[in-house]
Scaffold this active site. Structure first.
Site, mmCIF file in Angstrom:
data_model
loop_
_atom_site.group_PDB
_atom_site.id
_atom_site.type_symbol
_atom_site.label_atom_id
_atom_site.label_comp_id
_atom_site.label_asym_id
_atom_site.label_seq_id
_atom_site.Cartn_x
_atom_site.Cartn_y
_atom_site.Cartn_z
ATOM 1 N N ARG A 96 -23.486 -8.991 2.015
ATOM 2 C CA ARG A 96 -23.551 -7.528 1.998
ATOM 3 C C ARG A 96 -22.445 -6.988 1.095
ATOM 4 O O ARG A 96 -21.341 -7.540 1.013
ATOM 5 C CB ARG A 96 -23.369 -7.022 3.427
ATOM 6 C CG ARG A 96 -23.428 -5.514 3.606
ATOM 7 C CD ARG A 96 -24.817 -4.991 3.399
ATOM 8 N NE ARG A 96 -24.985 -3.654 4.014
ATOM 9 C CZ ARG A 96 -25.852 -2.772 3.569
ATOM 10 N NH1 ARG A 96 -26.606 -3.032 2.515
ATOM 11 N NH2 ARG A 96 -25.987 -1.602 4.176
ATOM 12 N N THR A 374 -35.726 -2.103 -0.517
ATOM 13 C CA THR A 374 -35.215 -3.427 -0.227
ATOM 14 C C THR A 374 -36.374 -4.371 -0.435
ATOM 15 O O THR A 374 -37.510 -3.940 -0.554
ATOM 16 C CB THR A 374 -34.720 -3.448 1.238
ATOM 17 O OG1 THR A 374 -33.725 -2.432 1.398
ATOM 18 C CG2 THR A 374 -34.137 -4.774 1.650
ATOM 19 N N THR A 392 -31.062 -6.074 -1.255
ATOM 20 C CA THR A 392 -31.369 -4.675 -1.589
ATOM 21 C C THR A 392 -30.418 -4.105 -2.632
ATOM 22 O O THR A 392 -29.302 -4.617 -2.840
ATOM 23 C CB THR A 392 -31.280 -3.815 -0.313
ATOM 24 O OG1 THR A 392 -31.736 -2.498 -0.582
ATOM 25 C CG2 THR A 392 -29.858 -3.755 0.224
ATOM 26 N N ASN A 394 -30.394 -0.702 -2.109
ATOM 27 C CA ASN A 394 -30.453 0.439 -1.204
ATOM 28 C C ASN A 394 -31.639 1.327 -1.573
ATOM 29 O O ASN A 394 -32.754 1.039 -1.179
ATOM 30 C CB ASN A 394 -29.151 1.233 -1.152
ATOM 31 C CG ASN A 394 -29.126 2.157 0.054
ATOM 32 O OD1 ASN A 394 -29.764 1.894 1.074
ATOM 33 N ND2 ASN A 394 -28.399 3.260 -0.035
ATOM 34 N N ASP A 416 -24.968 3.949 2.692
ATOM 35 C CA ASP A 416 -25.175 3.360 4.013
ATOM 36 C C ASP A 416 -23.958 3.492 4.923
ATOM 37 O O ASP A 416 -24.025 3.141 6.096
ATOM 38 C CB ASP A 416 -25.570 1.883 3.889
ATOM 39 C CG ASP A 416 -27.078 1.692 3.840
ATOM 40 O OD1 ASP A 416 -27.797 2.706 3.919
ATOM 41 O OD2 ASP A 416 -27.536 0.545 3.723
ATOM 42 N N SER A 445 -26.243 -1.850 8.042
ATOM 43 C CA SER A 445 -27.542 -2.121 7.445
ATOM 44 C C SER A 445 -28.598 -2.183 8.541
ATOM 45 O O SER A 445 -28.286 -2.374 9.719
ATOM 46 C CB SER A 445 -27.506 -3.458 6.698
ATOM 47 O OG SER A 445 -28.804 -3.856 6.298
ATOM 48 N N GLY A 466 -37.558 -1.385 3.986
ATOM 49 C CA GLY A 466 -38.018 -0.143 4.590
ATOM 50 C C GLY A 466 -36.932 0.742 5.159
ATOM 51 O O GLY A 466 -37.222 1.610 5.986
ATOM 52 N N GLY A 467 -35.653 0.541 4.760
ATOM 53 C CA GLY A 467 -34.605 1.385 5.321
ATOM 54 C C GLY A 467 -34.546 1.246 6.826
ATOM 55 O O GLY A 467 -34.630 0.148 7.377
#
Length: 571
Positions: A96, A374, A392, A394, A416, A445, A466-467
């Site tokens: 990340r 993503t 991703t 984002n 995020d 996340s 898909g967030g």
């Protein structure tokens, strides 16, 4: 809690277009790759045919997606790779992104302490320290079999020689929202909008600067990206455009190896993401609540089962908003959130006949039980090694800023973080002070790469973009298979919905809900909204890519989502 099933009205969804066209899963006796790009899936299979394992294939697939699926495939983003080896050992490679050293808690607020529109989403101020290249290198070092240079070559060649644009890439690049963002920066406009002419089906899309970057990475690996020529190009471009990222940020970045979260659901074992992803804890909390109810007897599309899934999600997402953050910086009550006794307490608060009011559903007390675009791919090799990877930029195309001379997009992952407690991010997610911006901290996340085991053996690898709806999407696929008996492709194709506590609405895919079921849910007090948004693809929810092991034969079954044209390839 099962008593009300027999006396409640059962109404069913109409068959959607996706379900009516549902295919059989792809079959492969030895190995399978499921991804959004047929080119990338075939690259992964080729790697395994040459003797590579699932991790080798995952590196090659991830790098190929950076060429063929630029809205989310990336070099300058980040994500999570869940690896389970054939011997049963499992780990998470957490790559990340991190906040830059110069980042500050209130950097996206104006003098009146209001969030500055676009500051955390568009351009160089929105960029977090990238993790993808370091994460892929670490995964290869720990588990790979083939030479690194062999795994980079397919992506390098595709970038240099070009590939033919398909309808899904044309739609993505021509989407009004995406075009507006991509046109903001000259280098991005030149590359991804073809200088304003646009890209169309059948065009050959060449990316020579990206090919040169990949060629450097072939020789030097992560060293080039974080300390070498590519690092220089990144920092010069960011500095020229007023961003925060520095050479020190790149030099100091390191991915982390973590233990997966583990839970159970109706006799299956679930391996999934720990923080800084909220996905695993929220998924397990929702599954634990739903395990208290006999969903199978209600029917997959009944208003009863849909009501309960919404209510479980409402409570799990409320806890996400209150507690979740990077556990390297904050104390998060994970053990309590995924404890089945806690789930039993939450389940008792669900009225089977009435929707809860999210303004009255506050975060629970899991401490008492302590002991935005993503892409995802799933891979299982011939030995039974499995990878579930989600990564991703984002938002779609990240910050929309391409590094001049390097040919790839930078992320906008700073969105995020919590710009201001109580103010939603680009995905409408409310987040707390625990997720506030701190230098070197990883933003929260929703990515949820997951493995499901049965009797100690691999059963399924699954995940989605898909967030905030990623968790709902993975939840639905698991329920569709375990509770409702759908085959893997049917489970992936089925209509989806999402409730994330606030806003207090159920978002439903277009044409996924019939009028009678809608009335039944509204009678219970639910507010329903057909999914829509600024992108033409937002009428769909998620983009699942999953692999399952057929118990009787050991055959690998692969299912890629039809929503964005994914293809599962096996052999």
């Amino acid at each position: 809690m099962k008593r009300f099933v027999s006396c409640s009205l059962v109404l069913f969804l109409s068959v959607s277009v996706l379900e009516a066209a549902s295919r059989e899963p792809s079959r492969g006796r030895q190995a399978m790759v499921a991804s959004v790009s047929e080119i990338a899936s075939r690259v992964g299979v080729d790697v395994m045919k040459k003797g590579g394992n699932a991790v080798d294939a995952s590196v090659a697939v991830a790098l190929t997606l950076a060429v063929t699926w630029p809205s989310a495939g990336n070099l300058a983003g980040g994500g999570f790779m869940l690896v389970r080896k054939a011997d049963g050992t499992a780990e998470v490679i957490d790559y990340r992104e991190r906040a830059p050293l110069a980042a500050t808690r209130d950097m996206y607020l104006d003098a009146q302490r209001n969030v500055i529109p676009g500051a955390s989403t568009l351009g160089y101020q929105a960029v977090a320290v990238p993790g993808t290249v370091a994460g892929l290198v670490l995964a290869h070092r720990r588990h790979g079999r083939l030479k690194w240079s062999e795994l980079v070559e397919p992506a390098r060649k595709l970038a240099a020689d070009g590939f033919l644009v398909n309808i899904y890439l044309e739609r993505s690049l021509s989407d009004e929202y995406n075009r507006k963002r991509l046109a903001t920066f000259p280098e991005t406009r030149r590359l991804y909008l073809n200088g304003g002419k646009g890209w169309h089906v059948g065009d050959r899309f060449r990316q020579p600067e990206l090919a040169a970057t990949l060629a450097r990475m072939q020789k030097e690996g992560a060293k080039d990206f974080y300390r070498g020529e590519t690092a220089r190009l990144i920092i010069e471009d960011v500095k020229r455009n007023g961003g925060l990222l520095t050479a020190d940020d790149l030099r100091q970045y390191e991915p982390t190896v973590r233990k997966p979260l583990r839970g159970t659901y109706r006799g299956y074992e679930i391996l999934t993401m720990p923080p800084p992803s909220s996905g695993g804890a929220v998924l397990l909390e929702a599954l634990n609540i739903l395990e208290r109810f006999d969903l199978a007897s209600m029917g997959r599309s009944s208003s009863q089962s849909l009501h309960l899934i919404v209510e479980a999600s409402r409570r799990a997402y409320a806890d996400r908003a209150a507690f979740m953050a990077d556990t390297d910086f904050e104390k998060v009550p994970i053990a309590g959130m995924i404890d089945k006794r806690y789930a039993a307490e939450l389940a008792r608060g669900i009225d089977p006949m009435k929707a809860s009011d999210s303004s009255q559903v506050k975060a629970g007390n899991p401490q008492a039980f302590e002991k935005t675009e993503t892409t995802h791919f799933s891979i299982v090799d011939a030995e039974g090694n499995a990878v579930s990877n989600t990564y991703t930029l984002n938002d779609s195309y990240g910050s929309a800023a391409v590094v001049k001379g390097a040919g790839f997009l930078l992320n906008n992952e700073m969105d995020d973080f919590t710009s201001k407690p109580g103010v939603p991010n680009i995905y409408g997610l409310i987040q707390s002070e625990a997720n506030a911006i701190v230098p070197k901290k990883r933003p929260l996340s929703a990515m949820t790469p997951t493995l499901v085991l049965k009797d100690g053996k691999l059963f399924m690898a699954v995940g989605s973009p898909g967030g905030g709806s990623i968790i709902s999407t993975v939840l639905h696929v698991i329920l569709n298979v375990i509770d409702f008996g759908l085959n893997l492709q049917e489970a992936v194709d089925a209509p989806r919905f999402h409730h994330q506590w606030l806003p207090d609405v159920i978002n439903w895919e277009k044409d996924g809900l019939n009028a009678d079921t809608k009335v039944a849910l509204e009678t219970k007090g639910h507010v329903i909204r057909e999914k829509s948004g600024y992108s033409s693809d937002w009428r769909f929810m998620g983009d699942v890519h999953a692999v399952m092991i057929e118990s009787a034969t050991g055959v690998r079954l692969g299912s890629s989502d039809p929503r964005r044209g994914g293809v599962a390839v096996g052999y």
